[in-house]
Design a protein around this motif. Structure first.
Motif, PDB file in Angstrom:
ATOM      1  N   LYS A  62       0.847  -1.191   0.000  1.00 15.90           N
ATOM      2  CA  LYS A  62       0.000   0.000   0.000  1.00 15.90           C
ATOM      3  C   LYS A  62       0.881   1.240   0.000  1.00 15.90           C
ATOM      4  O   LYS A  62       1.977   1.226   0.551  1.00 15.90           O
ATOM      5  CB  LYS A  62      -0.904   0.027   1.233  1.00 15.90           C
ATOM      6  N   ALA A  63       0.365   2.298  -0.601  1.00 17.99           N
ATOM      7  CA  ALA A  63       1.114   3.561  -0.652  1.00 17.99           C
ATOM      8  C   ALA A  63       0.142   4.726  -0.594  1.00 17.99           C
ATOM      9  O   ALA A  63      -1.060   4.560  -0.801  1.00 17.99           O
ATOM     10  CB  ALA A  63       1.944   3.626  -1.930  1.00 17.99           C
ATOM     11  N   LYS A  64       0.691   5.892  -0.299  1.00 22.40           N
ATOM     12  CA  LYS A  64      -0.119   7.111  -0.350  1.00 22.40           C
ATOM     13  C   LYS A  64       0.561   8.097  -1.279  1.00 22.40           C
ATOM     14  O   LYS A  64       1.785   8.163  -1.358  1.00 22.40           O
ATOM     15  CB  LYS A  64      -0.321   7.726   1.037  1.00 22.40           C
ATOM     16  N   THR A  65      -0.256   8.842  -2.024  1.00 20.04           N
ATOM     17  CA  THR A  65       0.272   9.927  -2.842  1.00 20.04           C
ATOM     18  C   THR A  65      -0.106  11.229  -2.147  1.00 20.04           C
ATOM     19  O   THR A  65      -1.194  11.358  -1.593  1.00 20.04           O
ATOM     20  CB  THR A  65      -0.267   9.894  -4.285  1.00 20.04           C
ATOM     21  N   VAL A  66       0.829  12.168  -2.160  1.00 18.26           N
ATOM     22  CA  VAL A  66       0.645  13.423  -1.447  1.00 18.26           C
ATOM     23  C   VAL A  66       1.007  14.605  -2.345  1.00 18.26           C
ATOM     24  O   VAL A  66       1.717  14.460  -3.331  1.00 18.26           O
ATOM     25  CB  VAL A  66       1.509  13.462  -0.159  1.00 18.26           C
ATOM     26  N   LYS A  67       0.482  15.759  -1.986  1.00 16.96           N
ATOM     27  CA  LYS A  67       0.787  16.996  -2.689  1.00 16.96           C
ATOM     28  C   LYS A  67       0.947  18.087  -1.638  1.00 16.96           C
ATOM     29  O   LYS A  67       0.224  18.102  -0.653  1.00 16.96           O
ATOM     30  CB  LYS A  67      -0.335  17.348  -3.659  1.00 16.96           C
ATOM     31  N   THR A  68       1.889  18.983  -1.856  1.00 15.70           N
ATOM     32  CA  THR A  68       2.086  20.088  -0.928  1.00 15.70           C
ATOM     33  C   THR A  68       0.976  21.104  -1.156  1.00 15.70           C
ATOM     34  O   THR A  68       0.757  21.570  -2.271  1.00 15.70           O
ATOM     35  CB  THR A  68       3.462  20.745  -1.138  1.00 15.70           C
ATOM     36  N   GLY A  69       0.280  21.423  -0.090  1.00 13.21           N
ATOM     37  CA  GLY A  69      -0.846  22.348  -0.176  1.00 13.21           C
ATOM     38  C   GLY A  69      -0.499  23.710   0.394  1.00 13.21           C
ATOM     39  O   GLY A  69       0.669  24.109   0.453  1.00 13.21           O
ATOM     40  N   ILE A  70      -1.518  24.383   0.866  1.00 13.68           N
ATOM     41  CA  ILE A  70      -1.387  25.722   1.428  1.00 13.68           C
ATOM     42  C   ILE A  70      -0.459  25.686   2.645  1.00 13.68           C
ATOM     43  O   ILE A  70      -0.501  24.765   3.447  1.00 13.68           O
ATOM     44  CB  ILE A  70      -2.774  26.271   1.821  1.00 13.68           C
ATOM     45  N   ASN A  71       0.375  26.687   2.765  1.00 17.05           N
ATOM     46  CA  ASN A  71       1.331  26.815   3.866  1.00 17.05           C
ATOM     47  C   ASN A  71       2.323  25.657   3.930  1.00 17.05           C
ATOM     48  O   ASN A  71       2.857  25.356   4.990  1.00 17.05           O
ATOM     49  CB  ASN A  71       0.607  26.963   5.206  1.00 17.05           C
ATOM     50  N   GLY A  72       2.551  24.982   2.816  1.00 15.88           N
ATOM     51  CA  GLY A  72       3.539  23.916   2.769  1.00 15.88           C
ATOM     52  C   GLY A  72       3.127  22.625   3.448  1.00 15.88           C
ATOM     53  O   GLY A  72       3.945  21.743   3.647  1.00 15.88           O
ATOM     54  N   ARG A  73       1.859  22.506   3.799  1.00 13.11           N
ATOM     55  CA  ARG A  73       1.378  21.288   4.448  1.00 13.11           C
ATOM     56  C   ARG A  73       1.141  20.201   3.413  1.00 13.11           C
ATOM     57  O   ARG A  73       0.611  20.438   2.345  1.00 13.11           O
ATOM     58  CB  ARG A  73       0.091  21.552   5.217  1.00 13.11           C
ATOM     59  N   GLU A  74       1.537  18.982   3.789  1.00 17.78           N
ATOM     60  CA  GLU A  74       1.369  17.837   2.905  1.00 17.78           C
ATOM     61  C   GLU A  74      -0.066  17.319   3.009  1.00 17.78           C
ATOM     62  O   GLU A  74      -0.565  17.083   4.105  1.00 17.78           O
ATOM     63  CB  GLU A  74       2.350  16.745   3.338  1.00 17.78           C
ATOM     64  N   GLN A  75      -0.725  17.168   1.852  1.00 17.22           N
ATOM     65  CA  GLN A  75      -2.097  16.673   1.825  1.00 17.22           C
ATOM     66  C   GLN A  75      -2.129  15.335   1.096  1.00 17.22           C
ATOM     67  O   GLN A  75      -1.538  15.198   0.026  1.00 17.22           O
ATOM     68  CB  GLN A  75      -3.011  17.664   1.114  1.00 17.22           C
ATOM     69  N   ILE A  76      -2.837  14.363   1.677  1.00 19.67           N
ATOM     70  CA  ILE A  76      -2.980  13.065   1.022  1.00 19.67           C
ATOM     71  C   ILE A  76      -3.951  13.224  -0.143  1.00 19.67           C
ATOM     72  O   ILE A  76      -5.073  13.703   0.028  1.00 19.67           O
ATOM     73  CB  ILE A  76      -3.474  11.983   2.001  1.00 19.67           C
ATOM     74  N   VAL A  77      -3.507  12.838  -1.326  1.00 23.32           N
ATOM     75  CA  VAL A  77      -4.319  12.937  -2.536  1.00 23.32           C
ATOM     76  C   VAL A  77      -5.043  11.623  -2.798  1.00 23.32           C
ATOM     77  O   VAL A  77      -6.195  11.601  -3.220  1.00 23.32           O
ATOM     78  CB  VAL A  77      -3.429  13.300  -3.751  1.00 23.32           C
ATOM     79  N   ARG A  78      -4.352  10.507  -2.516  1.00 18.89           N
ATOM     80  CA  ARG A  78      -4.907   9.211  -2.878  1.00 18.89           C
ATOM     81  C   ARG A  78      -4.191   8.108  -2.091  1.00 18.89           C
ATOM     82  O   ARG A  78      -2.999   8.184  -1.847  1.00 18.89           O
ATOM     83  CB  ARG A  78      -4.697   9.014  -4.379  1.00 18.89           C
ATOM     84  N   LEU A  79      -4.961   7.082  -1.720  1.00 21.38           N
ATOM     85  CA  LEU A  79      -4.397   5.875  -1.137  1.00 21.38           C
ATOM     86  C   LEU A  79      -4.460   4.791  -2.202  1.00 21.38           C
ATOM     87  O   LEU A  79      -5.456   4.676  -2.911  1.00 21.38           O
ATOM     88  CB  LEU A  79      -5.172   5.459   0.108  1.00 21.38           C
ATOM     89  N   THR A  80      -3.390   4.020  -2.336  1.00 20.36           N
ATOM     90  CA  THR A  80      -3.309   3.032  -3.406  1.00 20.36           C
ATOM     91  C   THR A  80      -2.934   1.665  -2.849  1.00 20.36           C
ATOM     92  O   THR A  80      -2.321   1.559  -1.799  1.00 20.36           O
ATOM     93  CB  THR A  80      -2.282   3.459  -4.461  1.00 20.36           C
ATOM     94  N   THR A  81      -3.310   0.625  -3.595  1.00 25.77           N
ATOM     95  CA  THR A  81      -3.026  -0.747  -3.196  1.00 25.77           C
ATOM     96  C   THR A  81      -2.719  -1.593  -4.426  1.00 25.77           C
ATOM     97  O   THR A  81      -2.583  -1.047  -5.528  1.00 25.77           O
ATOM     98  CB  THR A  81      -4.204  -1.315  -2.362  1.00 25.77           C
TER      99      THR A  81
END
Length: 130
Positions: A62-81
């Motif tokens: 399993k993995a997670k994809t993330v993107k840097t959002g507002i104020n440099g916070r990491e946001q989870i975009v998608r969980l994958t399997t």
């Protein structure tokens, strides 16, 4: 992370996009070009903004994809399997990954380079690749 050569023919993952949608006999040359990437839990295998290195398919784990959002916070975009594709946003148009990705558990990935994926799409244009 450890990389080594593997074969799709003996893969037990029936959810793999390559295995489901493309005839492996026709894919022989391309399958031999892919890399296996073994990640331990929390290992990053795609860094946001890094040079594009192709597409990743989860063979196991399993993995997670993330993107840097507002104020440099990491946001989870998608969980994958198992069988999911990672890194397809921007494929063919972007020189850099638009997301980052981390293993949520020990994970085995198959990586097809950008050049190999473009060759596959040219040779098999009717495949439902992306």
């Amino acid at each position: 992370m450890k990389e080594e050569q593997t074969l799709c023919y003996s893969c037990a993952n029936e959810n793999c996009f390559i295995k489901k949608h493309l005839h492996l006999g026709q894919m022989k040359n391309y399958v031999s070009q892919k890399q296996q990437v073994d990640c331990k839990k929390s290992d990053p295998f795609i860094k946001e903004g890094a040079t594009f290195q192709g597409l990743y398919f989860i063979r196991e784990g399993k993995a997670k994809t993330v993107k840097t959002g507002i104020n440099g916070r990491e946001q989870i975009v998608r969980l994958t399997t198992n069988g999911d594709i990672i890194g397809f946003r921007g494929f063919g148009t972007s020189k850099k990954y638009l997301i980052g990705a981390y293993a949520l558990e020990d994970t085995v990935l198959c990586n097809f380079s950008n050049e190999t994926m473009l060759e596959i799409l040219k040779k098999f244009p009717s495949s439902p690749m992306l």
